[in-house]
Write an enzyme that holds these catalytic residues in place. Structure first.
Site, PDB file in Angstrom:
ATOM      1  N   HIS A  66       0.609  -1.214  -0.041  1.00  0.00           N
ATOM      2  CA  HIS A  66      -0.161   0.117  -0.064  1.00  0.00           C
ATOM      3  C   HIS A  66       0.864   1.203   0.022  1.00  0.00           C
ATOM      4  O   HIS A  66       0.383   2.171  -0.083  1.00  0.00           O
ATOM      5  CB  HIS A  66      -0.959  -0.023   1.225  1.00  0.00           C
ATOM      6  CG  HIS A  66      -0.174  -0.221   2.462  1.00  0.00           C
ATOM      7  ND1 HIS A  66      -0.220  -1.140   3.244  1.00  0.00           N
ATOM      8  CD2 HIS A  66       0.299   0.765   3.470  1.00  0.00           C
ATOM      9  CE1 HIS A  66       0.560  -1.146   4.308  1.00  0.00           C
ATOM     10  NE2 HIS A  66       0.403  -0.020   4.401  1.00  0.00           N
ATOM     11  N   HIS A  91       8.240   6.963   3.506  1.00  0.00           N
ATOM     12  CA  HIS A  91       7.310   6.365   2.611  1.00  0.00           C
ATOM     13  C   HIS A  91       6.404   7.464   1.871  1.00  0.00           C
ATOM     14  O   HIS A  91       6.617   8.544   2.337  1.00  0.00           O
ATOM     15  CB  HIS A  91       6.353   5.379   3.041  1.00  0.00           C
ATOM     16  CG  HIS A  91       5.504   6.071   4.248  1.00  0.00           C
ATOM     17  ND1 HIS A  91       5.754   6.252   5.615  1.00  0.00           N
ATOM     18  CD2 HIS A  91       4.319   6.782   4.095  1.00  0.00           C
ATOM     19  CE1 HIS A  91       4.767   6.695   6.218  1.00  0.00           C
ATOM     20  NE2 HIS A  91       4.074   6.950   5.596  1.00  0.00           N
ATOM     21  N   HIS A  93       2.699   9.073  -0.284  1.00  0.00           N
ATOM     22  CA  HIS A  93       1.392   8.996  -0.670  1.00  0.00           C
ATOM     23  C   HIS A  93       1.172   9.847  -1.603  1.00  0.00           C
ATOM     24  O   HIS A  93       1.399  10.807  -2.011  1.00  0.00           O
ATOM     25  CB  HIS A  93       0.496   9.372   0.569  1.00  0.00           C
ATOM     26  CG  HIS A  93       0.632   8.931   1.950  1.00  0.00           C
ATOM     27  ND1 HIS A  93       0.023   7.672   2.474  1.00  0.00           N
ATOM     28  CD2 HIS A  93       1.782   9.123   2.765  1.00  0.00           C
ATOM     29  CE1 HIS A  93       0.322   7.599   3.462  1.00  0.00           C
ATOM     30  NE2 HIS A  93       1.458   8.439   3.858  1.00  0.00           N
ATOM     31  N   GLU A 104      -1.767  13.937   1.930  1.00  0.00           N
ATOM     32  CA  GLU A 104      -2.748  13.544   3.058  1.00  0.00           C
ATOM     33  C   GLU A 104      -3.338  14.945   3.635  1.00  0.00           C
ATOM     34  O   GLU A 104      -4.261  15.193   3.844  1.00  0.00           O
ATOM     35  CB  GLU A 104      -2.207  12.653   3.959  1.00  0.00           C
ATOM     36  CG  GLU A 104      -1.687  11.172   3.483  1.00  0.00           C
ATOM     37  CD  GLU A 104      -1.836  10.076   4.306  1.00  0.00           C
ATOM     38  OE1 GLU A 104      -1.152  10.187   5.170  1.00  0.00           O
ATOM     39  OE2 GLU A 104      -2.507   9.182   4.216  1.00  0.00           O
ATOM     40  N   HIS A 117       6.569  11.169   4.108  1.00  0.00           N
ATOM     41  CA  HIS A 117       6.574  10.939   5.545  1.00  0.00           C
ATOM     42  C   HIS A 117       7.802  10.344   5.892  1.00  0.00           C
ATOM     43  O   HIS A 117       8.375   9.111   5.327  1.00  0.00           O
ATOM     44  CB  HIS A 117       5.346  10.139   5.835  1.00  0.00           C
ATOM     45  CG  HIS A 117       4.058  10.941   5.691  1.00  0.00           C
ATOM     46  ND1 HIS A 117       2.726  10.265   5.598  1.00  0.00           N
ATOM     47  CD2 HIS A 117       3.839  12.232   5.425  1.00  0.00           C
ATOM     48  CE1 HIS A 117       1.900  11.015   5.458  1.00  0.00           C
ATOM     49  NE2 HIS A 117       2.509  12.185   5.694  1.00  0.00           N
ATOM     50  N   THR A 198      -1.876   7.525   9.730  1.00  0.00           N
ATOM     51  CA  THR A 198      -2.799   7.533   8.802  1.00  0.00           C
ATOM     52  C   THR A 198      -3.354   6.414   7.956  1.00  0.00           C
ATOM     53  O   THR A 198      -4.267   6.334   7.275  1.00  0.00           O
ATOM     54  CB  THR A 198      -2.465   8.759   7.745  1.00  0.00           C
ATOM     55  OG1 THR A 198      -1.538   8.150   6.887  1.00  0.00           O
ATOM     56  CG2 THR A 198      -2.207   9.834   8.287  1.00  0.00           C
TER      57      THR A 198
HETATM   58  N1  LIG Z   1       1.192   7.872   7.430  1.00  0.00           N
HETATM   59  S1  LIG Z   1       1.948   7.433   8.487  1.00  0.00           S
HETATM   60  O1  LIG Z   1       3.247   7.955   8.692  1.00  0.00           O
HETATM   61  O2  LIG Z   1       1.189   7.250   9.618  1.00  0.00           O
HETATM   62  C1  LIG Z   1       2.435   5.502   8.187  1.00  0.00           C
HETATM   63  C2  LIG Z   1       1.723   5.028   6.825  1.00  0.00           C
HETATM   64  F1  LIG Z   1       1.051   5.679   6.123  1.00  0.00           F
HETATM   65  C3  LIG Z   1       2.357   3.613   6.542  1.00  0.00           C
HETATM   66  F2  LIG Z   1       1.800   3.291   5.303  1.00  0.00           F
HETATM   67  C4  LIG Z   1       3.032   2.881   7.376  1.00  0.00           C
HETATM   68  S2  LIG Z   1       3.458   1.290   6.909  1.00  0.00           S
HETATM   69  O3  LIG Z   1       4.906   1.279   7.395  1.00  0.00           O
HETATM   70  O4  LIG Z   1       3.506   1.361   5.665  1.00  0.00           O
HETATM   71  C5  LIG Z   1       2.298   0.142   7.266  1.00  0.00           C
HETATM   72  C6  LIG Z   1       1.720   0.406   8.765  1.00  0.00           C
HETATM   73  O5  LIG Z   1       1.055  -0.470   8.890  1.00  0.00           O
HETATM   74  C7  LIG Z   1       3.532   3.580   8.326  1.00  0.00           C
HETATM   75  N2  LIG Z   1       4.334   2.716   9.278  1.00  0.00           N
HETATM   76  C8  LIG Z   1       4.552   2.972  10.647  1.00  0.00           C
HETATM   77  C9  LIG Z   1       3.267   2.754  11.563  1.00  0.00           C
HETATM   78  C10 LIG Z   1       3.172   1.352  12.247  1.00  0.00           C
HETATM   79  C11 LIG Z   1       4.739   1.025  12.076  1.00  0.00           C
HETATM   80  C12 LIG Z   1       5.320   0.040  12.574  1.00  0.00           C
HETATM   81  C13 LIG Z   1       6.843  -0.202  12.230  1.00  0.00           C
HETATM   82  C14 LIG Z   1       7.593   0.828  11.452  1.00  0.00           C
HETATM   83  C15 LIG Z   1       6.714   1.637  10.801  1.00  0.00           C
HETATM   84  C16 LIG Z   1       5.415   1.669  11.181  1.00  0.00           C
HETATM   85  C17 LIG Z   1       3.203   4.801   8.801  1.00  0.00           C
HETATM   86  F3  LIG Z   1       3.604   5.371   9.886  1.00  0.00           F
HETATM   87 ZN   LIG Z   2       2.235   8.220   5.754  1.00  0.00          ZN
END
Ligand SMILES: NS(=O)(=O)c1c(F)c(F)c(S(=O)(=O)CCO)c(N[C@H]2CCc3ccccc32)c1F
Ligand SMILES: [Zn+2]
Length: 263
Positions: A66, A91, A93, A104, A117, A198
């Site tokens: 995603h 990452h 968006h 976002e 982000h 998010t």
């Molecule tokens: N827009 S955002 O910044 O809120 C945000 C994301 F949009 C997103 F996609 C991810 S992820 O790692 O791809 C998948 C999360 O389940 C994270 N990952 C973070 C959240 C949970 C986690 C755990 C370990 C490493 C990275 C993250 C994220 F912080």
């Molecule tokens: Zn993000």
């Protein structure tokens, strides 16, 4: 969250069914509009330590179904926040080739083309991001708004690898570079508020710093971001384009966003 869906019946409106925090308080992203902004003179420019990573080091870039994310090293951290926050990953968006409005956060109701982000965790209080991600003071995410302009050679250091992470779970190695060059010039001008992840599980654990000034990438670079990746695996008979992977802005009642600049 395997195949995180943003649209359709299982889209973001359905997230709270499986992830209750997504229907809770302090949700992100939000719209920045003048009647919720308050100047705060204590908001200092952020300082980055260890962001200039030598090209002999390598970052792992991966498609997680995603988003496209790049793991960073915990030797990279931010000072001048309430705690020291170590880098975890970055990452993006984005929207789609017909509607390049995939940021976002929005400013005055305006979407930008895309949003980067950089996710950090409170390394003073927690051993790793897994321990930190559901704590109120656990995470700090930097957000950089992207808009169309001249070709951006720094972003190209990541974007050039998109062809190798087209499908879910594919990985590529990116030679180290100065991650600070992904940020806008004015590190002293930003929006600050307490919000959430998010994506599910949407924990209200994020101290958000959204830089005021967008960074420019070219139309071609944006088109590559919008068309390169799929949510599905390489052998999936029904490929699903990875587009529009942004959450819509959330209600923001009785809360303020603090700004480090005078409008
Ligand atoms: N827009 S955002 O910044 O809120 C945000 C994301 F949009 C997103 F996609 C991810 S992820 O790692 O791809 C998948 C999360 O389940 C994270 N990952 C973070 C959240 C949970 C986690 C755990 C370990 C490493 C990275 C993250 C994220 F912080
Ligand atoms: Zn993000």
């Amino acid at each position: 969250v395997s195949l995180l869906i943003y649209t359709g019946p299982d889209g973001e409106k359905a997230w709270p069914k499986k992830y209750p925090f997504c229907g809770g308080v302090f949700q992100s992203p939000i719209d920045f509009h003048k009647d919720i902004l308050q100047y705060d003179s204590n908001l200092l420019p952020l300082e980055f330590v260890g962001y200039n990573v030598p090209s002999t080091d390598q970052f792992t870039l991966t498609n997680n179904g995603h988003s496209v994310k790049m793991y960073l090293s915990p030797t990279m951290y931010i000072r001048n926040l309430p705690f020291e926050y170590a880098a975890s990953q970055l990452h993006l968006h984005w929207g789609n080739r017909n509607k390049s409005e995939g940021s976002e956060h929005t400013i005055g109701g305006k979407h930008f083309a895309a949003e980067l982000h950089i996710v950090h965790y409170n390394s003073e209080k927690y051993p790793d991001i897994t321990a930190a991600m559901d704590k109120a003071d656990g995470l700090a995410v930097l957000a950089i708004l992207l808009e169309i302009g001249p070709f951006n050679p720094t972003y190209e250091k990541i974007f050039r690898h998109f062809r190798n992470v087209k499908y879910k779970d594919q990985m590529a190695l990116v030679p180290g570079f100065n991650i600070q060059e992904l940020l806008p010039n004015r590190l002293d001008e930003y929006y600050r508020y307490e919000g959430s992840l998010t994506t599910p599980p949407c924990y209200p654990s994020v101290l958000w710093t959204v830089f005021r000034h967008p960074v420019k990438i070219s139309q071609e670079q944006l088109r590559a971001l919008e068309t390169a990746m799929y949510c599905t695996e390489s052998d999936d008979p029904e490929p699903l384009e990875m587009v529009d992977n942004f959450r819509h802005v959330q209600k923001f009642d009785e809360r303020l966003v603090f700004i480090s600049f005078h409008e």
